[in-house]
Design a protein around this motif. Sequence first.
Motif, PDB file in Angstrom:
ATOM      1  N   LYS A   1      54.345  31.296  60.522  1.00  7.97           N
ATOM      2  CA  LYS A   1      54.834  32.054  59.371  1.00  7.97           C
ATOM      3  C   LYS A   1      54.165  33.604  59.219  1.00  7.97           C
ATOM      4  CE  LYS A   1      54.971  28.581  56.288  1.00  7.97           C
ATOM      5  NZ  LYS A   1      55.001  27.838  54.808  1.00  7.97           N
ATOM      6  N   LEU A   2      52.706  33.475  59.277  1.00 15.92           N
ATOM      7  CA  LEU A   2      51.927  34.588  59.156  1.00 15.92           C
ATOM      8  C   LEU A   2      52.152  35.758  60.333  1.00 15.92           C
ATOM      9  CD1 LEU A   2      48.603  33.273  57.783  1.00 15.92           C
ATOM     10  CD2 LEU A   2      49.923  34.759  56.590  1.00 15.92           C
ATOM     11  N   LEU A   3      52.271  34.945  61.602  1.00 15.59           N
ATOM     12  CA  LEU A   3      52.601  35.968  62.670  1.00 15.59           C
ATOM     13  C   LEU A   3      53.929  36.604  62.405  1.00 15.59           C
ATOM     14  CD1 LEU A   3      51.191  33.747  65.565  1.00 15.59           C
ATOM     15  CD2 LEU A   3      50.167  36.082  64.944  1.00 15.59           C
ATOM     16  N   SER A   4      54.831  35.851  62.221  1.00 12.66           N
ATOM     17  CA  SER A   4      56.139  36.244  62.256  1.00 12.66           C
ATOM     18  C   SER A   4      56.286  37.299  60.848  1.00 12.66           C
ATOM     19  CB  SER A   4      57.096  34.939  61.660  1.00 12.66           C
ATOM     20  OG  SER A   4      58.568  35.484  61.439  1.00 12.66           O
ATOM     21  N   SER A   5      55.845  37.098  59.914  1.00 21.47           N
ATOM     22  CA  SER A   5      55.693  38.009  58.864  1.00 21.47           C
ATOM     23  C   SER A   5      55.344  39.641  59.203  1.00 21.47           C
ATOM     24  CB  SER A   5      54.907  37.802  57.663  1.00 21.47           C
ATOM     25  OG  SER A   5      53.489  37.757  57.891  1.00 21.47           O
ATOM     26  N   PHE A   6      54.407  39.593  60.291  1.00 21.00           N
ATOM     27  CA  PHE A   6      54.134  40.962  60.900  1.00 21.00           C
ATOM     28  C   PHE A   6      54.513  41.292  62.258  1.00 21.00           C
ATOM     29  CE2 PHE A   6      50.214  39.240  58.355  1.00 21.00           C
ATOM     30  CZ  PHE A   6      50.341  40.245  57.337  1.00 21.00           C
ATOM     31  N   GLY A   7      55.774  40.679  62.550  1.00 27.20           N
ATOM     32  CA  GLY A   7      56.516  40.838  63.844  1.00 27.20           C
ATOM     33  C   GLY A   7      56.070  40.207  65.103  1.00 27.20           C
ATOM     34  N   TRP A   8      55.483  39.291  65.049  1.00 26.32           N
ATOM     35  CA  TRP A   8      54.861  38.422  66.223  1.00 26.32           C
ATOM     36  C   TRP A   8      55.379  36.776  66.193  1.00 26.32           C
ATOM     37  CZ3 TRP A   8      51.700  40.653  69.918  1.00 26.32           C
ATOM     38  CH2 TRP A   8      51.131  41.793  69.683  1.00 26.32           C
ATOM     39  N   VAL A   9      55.306  36.236  67.274  1.00 29.45           N
ATOM     40  CA  VAL A   9      55.820  34.779  67.498  1.00 29.45           C
ATOM     41  C   VAL A   9      54.691  34.008  67.724  1.00 29.45           C
ATOM     42  CG1 VAL A   9      57.392  33.461  68.682  1.00 29.45           C
ATOM     43  CG2 VAL A   9      58.036  35.694  68.041  1.00 29.45           C
ATOM     44  N   GLY A  10      54.544  33.045  67.484  1.00 24.48           N
ATOM     45  CA  GLY A  10      53.295  32.029  67.761  1.00 24.48           C
ATOM     46  C   GLY A  10      54.216  30.716  68.283  1.00 24.48           C
ATOM     47  N   THR A  11      53.569  29.958  69.175  1.00 23.33           N
ATOM     48  CA  THR A  11      54.085  28.867  69.683  1.00 23.33           C
ATOM     49  C   THR A  11      53.543  27.497  68.790  1.00 23.33           C
ATOM     50  OG1 THR A  11      52.218  28.616  71.121  1.00 23.33           O
ATOM     51  CG2 THR A  11      54.272  29.844  72.040  1.00 23.33           C
TER      52      THR A  11
ATOM     53  N   ALA B   1      46.676  34.602  73.436  1.00 22.10           N
ATOM     54  CA  ALA B   1      46.749  33.196  72.783  1.00 22.10           C
ATOM     55  C   ALA B   1      45.500  33.166  71.476  1.00 22.10           C
ATOM     56  CB  ALA B   1      46.432  32.268  73.673  1.00 22.10           C
ATOM     57  N   ILE B   2      45.807  32.518  70.494  1.00 15.47           N
ATOM     58  CA  ILE B   2      44.858  32.189  69.592  1.00 15.47           C
ATOM     59  C   ILE B   2      44.318  30.642  70.397  1.00 15.47           C
ATOM     60  CG2 ILE B   2      44.168  31.375  67.220  1.00 15.47           C
ATOM     61  CD1 ILE B   2      46.539  33.137  66.410  1.00 15.47           C
ATOM     62  N   VAL B   3      42.938  30.768  70.592  1.00 12.85           N
ATOM     63  CA  VAL B   3      42.513  29.704  71.290  1.00 12.85           C
ATOM     64  C   VAL B   3      41.357  29.160  70.496  1.00 12.85           C
ATOM     65  CG1 VAL B   3      41.175  29.086  73.513  1.00 12.85           C
ATOM     66  CG2 VAL B   3      42.724  30.975  73.478  1.00 12.85           C
ATOM     67  N   MET B   4      41.341  27.910  70.348  1.00 11.44           N
ATOM     68  CA  MET B   4      40.269  26.797  69.645  1.00 11.44           C
ATOM     69  C   MET B   4      39.316  26.605  70.877  1.00 11.44           C
ATOM     70  SD  MET B   4      40.559  23.474  67.324  1.00 11.44           S
ATOM     71  CE  MET B   4      41.808  24.027  66.040  1.00 11.44           C
ATOM     72  N   ILE B   5      38.108  26.910  70.446  1.00 11.19           N
ATOM     73  CA  ILE B   5      37.120  26.494  71.214  1.00 11.19           C
ATOM     74  C   ILE B   5      36.061  25.854  70.280  1.00 11.19           C
ATOM     75  CG2 ILE B   5      37.210  28.465  72.669  1.00 11.19           C
ATOM     76  CD1 ILE B   5      34.583  30.063  71.050  1.00 11.19           C
ATOM     77  N   ASP B   6      34.721  25.313  70.893  1.00 15.73           N
ATOM     78  CA  ASP B   6      33.902  24.592  69.910  1.00 15.73           C
ATOM     79  C   ASP B   6      34.466  23.524  69.350  1.00 15.73           C
ATOM     80  OD1 ASP B   6      32.007  26.539  70.990  1.00 15.73           O
ATOM     81  OD2 ASP B   6      31.988  27.469  69.110  1.00 15.73           O
ATOM     82  N   TYR B   7      35.341  22.856  69.904  1.00 12.06           N
ATOM     83  CA  TYR B   7      36.151  21.675  69.310  1.00 12.06           C
ATOM     84  C   TYR B   7      35.469  20.463  69.035  1.00 12.06           C
ATOM     85  CZ  TYR B   7      40.183  18.567  68.562  1.00 12.06           C
ATOM     86  OH  TYR B   7      41.199  17.552  68.157  1.00 12.06           O
ATOM     87  N   ASP B   8      35.423  19.642  68.126  1.00  9.45           N
ATOM     88  CA  ASP B   8      34.886  18.399  67.561  1.00  9.45           C
ATOM     89  C   ASP B   8      35.993  17.516  67.618  1.00  9.45           C
ATOM     90  OD1 ASP B   8      33.923  16.087  66.535  1.00  9.45           O
ATOM     91  OD2 ASP B   8      32.430  17.225  65.740  1.00  9.45           O
ATOM     92  N   PRO B   9      36.357  16.383  68.618  1.00  8.48           N
ATOM     93  CA  PRO B   9      37.433  15.817  68.482  1.00  8.48           C
ATOM     94  C   PRO B   9      37.280  14.503  67.476  1.00  8.48           C
ATOM     95  CG  PRO B   9      36.093  15.275  70.512  1.00  8.48           C
ATOM     96  CD  PRO B   9      35.415  16.568  69.854  1.00  8.48           C
TER      97      PRO B   9
ATOM     98  N   ASN C   1      61.025  40.184  69.610  1.00  7.09           N
ATOM     99  CA  ASN C   1      62.160  40.816  70.294  1.00  7.09           C
ATOM    100  C   ASN C   1      62.735  41.871  68.951  1.00  7.09           C
ATOM    101  OD1 ASN C   1      61.938  39.813  72.749  1.00  7.09           O
ATOM    102  ND2 ASN C   1      63.750  38.517  72.325  1.00  7.09           N
ATOM    103  N   ARG C   2      62.727  43.136  69.430  1.00  7.81           N
ATOM    104  CA  ARG C   2      63.294  44.181  68.560  1.00  7.81           C
ATOM    105  C   ARG C   2      64.970  43.957  68.456  1.00  7.81           C
ATOM    106  NH1 ARG C   2      58.795  44.377  66.427  1.00  7.81           N
ATOM    107  NH2 ARG C   2      57.177  46.158  66.861  1.00  7.81           N
ATOM    108  N   PRO C   3      65.561  44.290  67.427  1.00  4.87           N
ATOM    109  CA  PRO C   3      67.027  44.049  67.489  1.00  4.87           C
ATOM    110  C   PRO C   3      67.522  45.633  68.185  1.00  4.87           C
ATOM    111  CG  PRO C   3      66.250  44.232  65.258  1.00  4.87           C
ATOM    112  CD  PRO C   3      65.222  43.870  65.947  1.00  4.87           C
ATOM    113  N   ALA C   4      68.510  45.360  69.089  1.00  7.45           N
ATOM    114  CA  ALA C   4      69.091  46.543  69.705  1.00  7.45           C
ATOM    115  C   ALA C   4      69.571  47.808  68.648  1.00  7.45           C
ATOM    116  CB  ALA C   4      70.502  46.178  70.541  1.00  7.45           C
ATOM    117  N   GLY C   5      69.162  48.919  68.931  1.00  6.51           N
ATOM    118  CA  GLY C   5      69.545  49.813  67.950  1.00  6.51           C
ATOM    119  C   GLY C   5      71.250  50.204  67.781  1.00  6.51           C
ATOM    120  N   LYS C   6      71.777  50.554  66.965  1.00  9.62           N
ATOM    121  CA  LYS C   6      73.223  51.094  66.953  1.00  9.62           C
ATOM    122  C   LYS C   6      73.519  52.197  67.573  1.00  9.62           C
ATOM    123  CE  LYS C   6      73.863  48.731  62.542  1.00  9.62           C
ATOM    124  NZ  LYS C   6      74.746  49.020  60.992  1.00  9.62           N
TER     125      LYS C   6
END
Length: 164
Positions: free
Chosen positions: A70-80, A95-103, A159-164
Amino acid sequence: MATTVTTTVPSNFQPAFKRVQQTERHDDTLAAIATITGKTLAEVGKQAEIFGLPKTGPYFNWIDGDMIAKLLSSFGWVGTIWKECGSIKDLPELAIVMIDYDPDFEVGRNIVIHRMKAGDGKVIQYAIDPYPYADAKLHLRTDLTGLVPAWYIGVHQQNRPAGK
């Protein structure tokens, strides 16, 4: 043909994204989003509050894949969605990457990793780390030795919508 990735920073290297430093223990994800979108941490935080984030942390229960999307989309980006990962070579271009992961606790901290073509045609892969207490040499680095990604969210512009 395989793409050669370099870890040597050319003297004229300018990253595509400007590092935004996290200010609290739990806002590394917001800082990564600010880094990618070119917004300030305050702007991203304010937008997150509109989406239901508490004004003060800890945020780890709130900043899930849906909130990030939602945050990425509100600023014009798409996140998987979050995807498990074991190697940097498996990451998408951005990518936003998680490191130092504690399972055991299912937590880690988030950085931005980007792979871009330099002016000489070589591909430079670099990491931007919002963590304020890391050695300053690690805030922006092309030597990704020792970084072990556990999870990532791929990011690309809408994706930017095509202009008129």
